[in-house]
Design an enzyme around this catalytic site. Structure first.
Site, PDB file in Angstrom:
ATOM      1  N   TYR B 181      26.457  16.232 -11.517  1.00 27.44           N
ATOM      2  CA  TYR B 181      27.427  15.831 -12.525  1.00 27.44           C
ATOM      3  C   TYR B 181      27.932  17.060 -13.287  1.00 27.44           C
ATOM      4  O   TYR B 181      29.135  17.239 -13.479  1.00 27.44           O
ATOM      5  CB  TYR B 181      26.813  14.806 -13.495  1.00 27.44           C
ATOM      6  N   ARG B 228      22.887  18.942 -27.089  1.00 27.22           N
ATOM      7  CA  ARG B 228      23.271  18.894 -28.501  1.00 27.22           C
ATOM      8  C   ARG B 228      23.889  17.549 -28.879  1.00 27.22           C
ATOM      9  O   ARG B 228      23.663  17.031 -29.967  1.00 27.22           O
ATOM     10  CB  ARG B 228      24.272  20.023 -28.782  1.00 27.22           C
ATOM     11  N   ARG B 238      26.916   6.546 -23.963  1.00 24.16           N
ATOM     12  CA  ARG B 238      27.043   7.427 -22.805  1.00 24.16           C
ATOM     13  C   ARG B 238      25.684   8.072 -22.559  1.00 24.16           C
ATOM     14  O   ARG B 238      24.978   8.401 -23.501  1.00 24.16           O
ATOM     15  CB  ARG B 238      28.072   8.538 -23.074  1.00 24.16           C
ATOM     16  N   PHE B 298      36.704  35.994 -23.380  1.00 25.85           N
ATOM     17  CA  PHE B 298      36.937  34.583 -23.096  1.00 25.85           C
ATOM     18  C   PHE B 298      35.701  33.943 -22.467  1.00 25.85           C
ATOM     19  O   PHE B 298      35.325  32.820 -22.802  1.00 25.85           O
ATOM     20  CB  PHE B 298      38.149  34.461 -22.165  1.00 25.85           C
TER      21      PHE B 298
END
Lengths: 356, 483
Positions: B181, B228, B238, B298
């Protein structure tokens, strides 16, 4: 197919030696194993020939090796001074006689009787016993030290002999395992366990973050078998000294905590003792023991040992020997603690293992 | 908006406040967007970027001009996809084809979607998605192909999991499911970004050969966020924590957030943290392959934030009560350290790894495994930035002091303390001296006769003249000389 027939294992009834014998027989059941040791085995195995004797006796060693004419010698006999003598120099000559002269005798005998492969159990202490430095992720480029503690010095001297003896006929190789533990361990696990009864478990010297290598004895035994296989085939490890570890550096403190945990003990609080204070106490202890003449239990050396960073990179062992630790530290500690609890039980002491 | 609690917080955490100010005043973007040259639809896209992601928007907008727009749109496309996936009000019959076909919609002129729940926070992005598709069609074909490919794979992956969920309520059952997943929703992003970086010539092409490294980047972030967000996700029904892990600690997933199960839940979260930590060294390894500064920033900032977040959640019972996040001051410090070089990013990793290690307790079932994982990260950092060189030991047999060792630090600290003392003394005496000068100067300006006082003193007259007349006569004597 490797055509080795005869293997002589020195120190084969000891802690590491018996693990080596086990690994050899497990992985090469067709090999003929002879054990040479100062002491006879507790439980002799039928498939093994045992010889008793002292490796510091050159004539005796020559006769024995000449009689067996082994293809391979795994020389793991050696003396690790007890903790009380580790930092002093009282036992220097004794340690050197066994570790250096013994090795010289074995090498001479090996040469004269046409041995093909000689694997010697060295130690990372050849480098790390020099307490002036910290050793983070060291590899084989690091120099050995001839001015450290008696054990490290003896290993440095003997290693030089082993590597220098390597030639066309005789392939030699030195393995440098870190601190060992495992079933049958009479030094590390017992002394860590003893802290529980002495109420010493809450005390941490330094910040308790210093990483340290500890190696499961079975993995070191595997490395010996791999080294023998290498010297009998490709010989890429010939003339090399190779670090062997569990490749899981952890703080020494965590190792202790895990051992205690296996015995169901958790320190209820933690006291951090600054290194400088601990060194001072160690120094005073040294002075006291110097005056009273008893062997040292606490010293500046033991403080440095407890808070030093010492771990190596396993790169060379992986590359040359294809070594990979089979038993992880966690599993190794579990096995060792079960073993030690049993030993305590049979000796009448209380060593209750935690239920997990 | 400044909240009063924030004011209070930073009043006692001045260091963190300083970080925020430093970051906002000193941080120089490597590249800057040029909003005045942007088409209106692109401007709208950047507005959405700001709305949908606080953390990514800033770093994306500082990217090299070559990648600025492609990556911004990449983010928005995936965010759109994610919004559809997250919306539990869309029926599976509608959702599945949407997810599987989403890559085609990205180029479809005027495409948008109104079917999301009104409460869904990023609903508006999908409602006005035509702006994204319009801009996306202007992107270089090579970049577009990469982005579409990732969107296709991710959409299919999400649909698979969505499909599973119909049959089994816990769609993430095994750790393998969990990895898969996370691969779909994050590992793929790492893969897509790497291809974009290499395509644009801003990263080492070797990275393309190391799919595991690329995925680790995404997995490390995603897994950390999943840990978290436990409270929020649990409230919204969920479930991303794999059953294989939580079932060892609690019987039902909902039990994790119940106060009576706090200890079990904490132990469970430790195992989740351990799983996430296993990606940390690989993500550092990946960063070593990025050359261009803006691309490095980034990629590095989110990784540093992830290790800090992991430290925040590790053995922190608050995570089961409310949403927790790193304070802004801390975030600014991490950003400052993560926008320079890999060595400093490694320092951030080392710092938080040690903090995690400090919080570790033997009563945790994963105590030693966590300790080993922390050791591995430290060892890895040591392999890329060795703190010692064997040559220096060989050359200097006379006990060189390693500056990173304890003694080295103590020595350095002692030297620093000494120089501090000297400066302090200079400052004190300097201040006293100038105050004295000032006082004497004022006294002189008000008519003090230092000349008189001085020569009277040299004559050994230490006490004041007893009456005013005597004093006057002395002054008089000096004014006119001894006539």
């Amino acid at each position: 197919m490797i055509m080795a027939t005869s293997v002589l294992v020195t120190g084969g009834t000891g802690f590491l030696g018996s693990a080596i014998v086990h690994a050899v027989q497990e992985q090469h059941p067709e090999w003929v194993v002879t054990v040479l040791d100062l002491n006879p085995p507790n439980v002799p195995k039928k498939s093994i020939t045992y010889k008793c004797g002292n490796i510091t006796d050159a004539v005796f060693v020559n006769t024995i090796v000449d009689g067996i004419k082994p293809d391979v010698i795994i020389h793991s006999a050696g003396l690790v001074p007890e903790l009380a003598f580790r930092y002093g120099r009282e036992q220097r000559d004794h340690v050197f006689n066994i570790n250096v002269n013994g090795t010289r005798n074995m090498l001479t005998a090996a040469k004269s009787s046409g041995v093909k492969a000689f694997v010697w159990t060295g130690s990372c202490t050849a480098i790390t016993d020099d307490m002036r430095h910290q050793y983070r992720n060291i590899d084989e480029r690091w120099p050995t030290s001839s001015r450290s503690l008696i054990y490290g010095e003896s290993k440095t001297a003997a290693e030089a002999l082993v590597l220098a003896a390597c030639d066309e006929k005789l392939a030699t190789c030195a393995l440098r395992p870190s601190v060992l533990f495992g079933p049958g361990d009479y030094q590390l696990i017992p002394s860590v366990h003893a802290c529980i009864a002495k109420g010493e478990t809450p005390f941490v010297v330094g910040d308790g973050e210093n990483l340290w290598d500890v190696t499961y004895v079975g993995n070191v035994a595997d490395a010996h078998v791999l080294a023998v296989e290498n010297l009998l085939s490709t010989r890429t490890a010939a003339g090399e000294a190779i670090f062997i570890s569990n490749e899981e550096p952890i703080p020494f403190r965590d190792f202790c905590l895990e051992v205690w945990k296996n015995f169901g003990h958790y320190p209820s609080y933690e006291v951090h003792i600054p290194v400088s204070l601990a060194s001072l106490v160690g120094y005073i202890a040294e002075l006291v023991t110097c005056v009273t003449g008893t062997p040292t239990t606490l010293s500046r050396g033991s403080v440095l040992d407890a808070c030093g960073t010492r771990y190596c990179s396993g790169g060379m062992a992986r590359k040359l020997l294809g070594y990979k630790p089979r038993v992880g530290i966690e599993e190794g500690i579990r096995i060792s603690c079960i073993d030690y609890a049993q030993r305590l039980k049979s000796s009448g002491a209380v060593g209750k293992l935690a239920h997990r | 908006m400044v909240k009063s609690t924030d004011v209070l917080y930073y009043a006692v955490h001045v260091g963190e406040l300083r970080n925020i100010i430093q970051w906002q005043t000193w941080h120089q973007p490597v590249h800057e967007r040029k909003p005045e040259q942007e088409a209106p639809s692109l401007a709208i896209c950047f507005e959405f970027l700001d709305q949908t992601s606080r953390s990514f928007s800033a770093v994306i907008q500082e990217l090299h001009p070559e990648l600025l727009v492609p990556i911004a749109l990449f983010y928005l496309i995936l965010r759109g996809l994610d919004t559809i996936e997250d919306d539990m009000t869309i029926s599976p019959d509608e959702k599945t084809p949407l997810l599987r076909e989403f890559h085609n919609y990205t180029e479809k002129e005027g495409w948008n979607y109104h079917g999301c729940d009104r409460k869904e926070k990023d609903r508006e992005l999908l409602v006005q998605f035509q702006n994204v598709t319009e801009e996306f069609r202007k992107v270089k074909p090579a970049y577009r192909e990469i982005i579409k490919d990732i969107t296709l794979k991710m959409g299919n992956g999400m649909a698979d999991f969505c499909h599973n969920a119909e049959h089994d309520v816990n769609c993430v059952n095994t750790i393998k499911d969990y990895d898969l997943y996370c691969y779909y929703v994050a590992g793929l992003v790492g893969n897509g970004l790497t291809r974009l970086f290499v395509e644009s010539g801003l990263a080492n092409p070797v990275l393309l050969e190391r799919p595991q490294l690329q995925e680790s980047m995404g997995l490390f972030l995603q897994k950390t966020n999943i840990i978290r967000d436990i409270k929020e996700d649990s409230d919204e029904k969920r479930r991303f924590w794999p059953k294989e892990i939580w079932s060892k600690y609690v019987d039902k997933f909902e039990d994790l957030c119940k106060p009576e199960n706090r200890e079990a839940a904490l132990n469970c979260s430790s195992e989740m943290v351990l799983d996430s930590l296993s990606h940390a060294d690989q993500s550092l390894f990946y960063l070593a392959g990025l050359k261009e500064q803006s691309v490095f920033n980034f990629a590095a900032i989110p990784q540093s934030m992830a290790i800090a977040t992991l430290e925040l959640v590790f053995r922190n019972p608050k995570m089961f009560e409310k949403n927790i996040k790193i304070t802004k001051g801390e975030a600014c410090r991490i950003m400052m350290q993560s926008t320079q070089n890999l060595k400093l990013v490694c320092e951030v990793f080392r710092e938080f790894t040690r903090k995690i290690h400090k919080k570790n307790t033997p009563r945790d079932p994963n105590f030693l495994k966590i300790s080993i994982a922390c050791g591995k990260i430290e060892q890895f950092i040591e392999t890329i930035y060795p703190s010692q060189d064997p040559k220096s030991i060989m050359q200097e047999p006379a006990a060189p002091i390693d500056p990173t060792s304890k003694e080295g630090k103590d020595k350095a600290a002692a030297a620093e303390a000494k120089s501090d003392l000297v400066f302090m003394l200079i400052a004190i005496f300097g201040t006293l001296f100038s105050i004295s000068c000032l006082m004497l100067g004022i006294a002189y300006a008000f008519g003090a006769r230092f000349d008189v006082a001085f020569s009277e003193l040299t004559q050994g007259k230490l006490s004041k003249p007893t009456d005013a007349g005597a004093a006057q006569s002395i002054i008089h004597k000096y004014d006119h000389g001894e006539l």
